[in-house]
Enzyme design. Structure first.
Site, short mmCIF file in Angstrom:
data_model
loop_
_atom_site.label_atom_id
_atom_site.label_comp_id
_atom_site.label_asym_id
_atom_site.label_seq_id
_atom_site.Cartn_x
_atom_site.Cartn_y
_atom_site.Cartn_z
N TYR A 143 -1.98 -1.38 10.40
CA TYR A 143 -2.07 -1.64 9.14
C TYR A 143 -0.84 -1.15 8.39
CZ TYR A 143 -3.82 -1.64 4.00
OH TYR A 143 -3.96 -1.63 2.96
N SER A 179 0.80 -1.33 -0.02
CA SER A 179 -0.04 -0.01 -0.14
C SER A 179 0.99 1.42 -0.03
CB SER A 179 -0.78 0.00 1.15
OG SER A 179 -1.55 1.31 1.52
#
Ligand code: NDP
Length: 245
Positions: free
Chosen positions: A148, A136
């Site tokens: 995350y 990401s």
């Protein structure tokens, strides 16, 4: 397109979102696709049906990665693989909102599972194979979901460190880093009735829109193609130019 003809691809998290688009794209290129998912039986069936209706081959395997990856490997009908896409992931939470148990769960799904999937897949993976991990842009852009983001940093390191280890077998290990993409993970986009949240992204995106799952599938397919055999240990930004400055 038949660039993946005769190949078998495992795509984790392929019941919806980016994983579904990746599964469809690889199947459109001729790959037989193993559609992994965690719990959404109907959505996984839909992915398989979409692929089969388009003339491709696929089957679904259910495995919740909190419980490890045995169920995934028990469900494989193929004894050889050519492409492994570690795409499944879950969000964490902001500081002071994540319990140690939740922290462990996010790492189990986003980091532990890709690591052991690769380890278990290696004896099945043909020389010249492809491993593609979906990371990401949060690795370069500080967002509030610290846990995350940490998992995605670990995934980038996984690709970088594995590449030289697997190079002698001609196996490439690369990473695709999406930006904001229209999936369930970004439910806030669907609740954004005045468009303000969407604008806050598109205004800092070179290509001026939110990403679509097919955009990311295209980036994964690029790295899976035979012509990408000389690219390894690479992180490919697939954000439409998000926050370039
Ligand atoms: P979605 O939330 O739309 O889909 C998640 C997928 O992962 C589903 O197939 C889901 O299966 C599976 N999954 C969920 N929980 C588990 C679990 N516990 N064990 C195993 N599999 C599980 O995700 P996206 O398509 O948005 O994201 C795909 C990848 O792209 C992820 O790695 C994400 O981090 C990354 N990414 C996404 C961005 C975005 O804006 N969407 C931006 C940057 C990166 P089921 O349907 O059965 O629950």
């Amino acid at each position: 397109m038949s660039e993946f003809a005769g190949k078998t691809a495992l795509v984790t998290g392929a019941s919806r979102g980016i994983g579904r688009a990746v599964a469809r794209r690889l199947a459109a290129g001729g790959a037989r696709v193993i559609v992994h998912y965690a719990s959404n039986d109907d959505l996984a069936k839909e992915t398989v049906a979409e692929i089969e209706n388009a003339g491709g081959q696929a089957y679904a395997v259910k495995a919740a990665f909190e419980d490890g990856v045995d169920a995934l490997f028990d469900g494989l009908r193929d004894d050889r693989l050519d492409i492994v896409v570690n795409n499944a992931a879950i969000l964490g939470g902001v500081l002071n909102s994540v319990t140690p148990e939740q922290f462990d769960r996010v790492f189990a799904v986003n980091v532990r599972a890709p690591y052991f999937i690769i380890e278990r897949a290696l004896p099945l993976l043909n020389d010249g194979g492809r491993i593609i991990n979906v990371s990401s842009a949060v690795v370069r852009i500080a967002l509030p979901d610290v846990v995350y983001s940490m998992t995605k940093g670990a995934l980038d390191t996984l690709g970088f460190t594995l590449a030289p280890i697997l190079g002698p077998r001609g196996i490439t290990v690369n990473t695709v880093s999406p930006g904001v993409t229209e999936t369930d993970m970004n439910a806030w986009l669907r609740e954004d009735h005045d468009g303000a949240a969407e604008r806050s992204v598109t205004e800092v995106t070179a290509l001026g829109r939110i990403g679509r799952p097919d955009d990311i599938a295209g980036a994964v397919a690029l790295l899976a193609r035979p012509e990408a055999g000389w690219i390894t240990g690479h992180v490919l930004d697939a954000t439409g130019g998000y926050f370039l400055g």
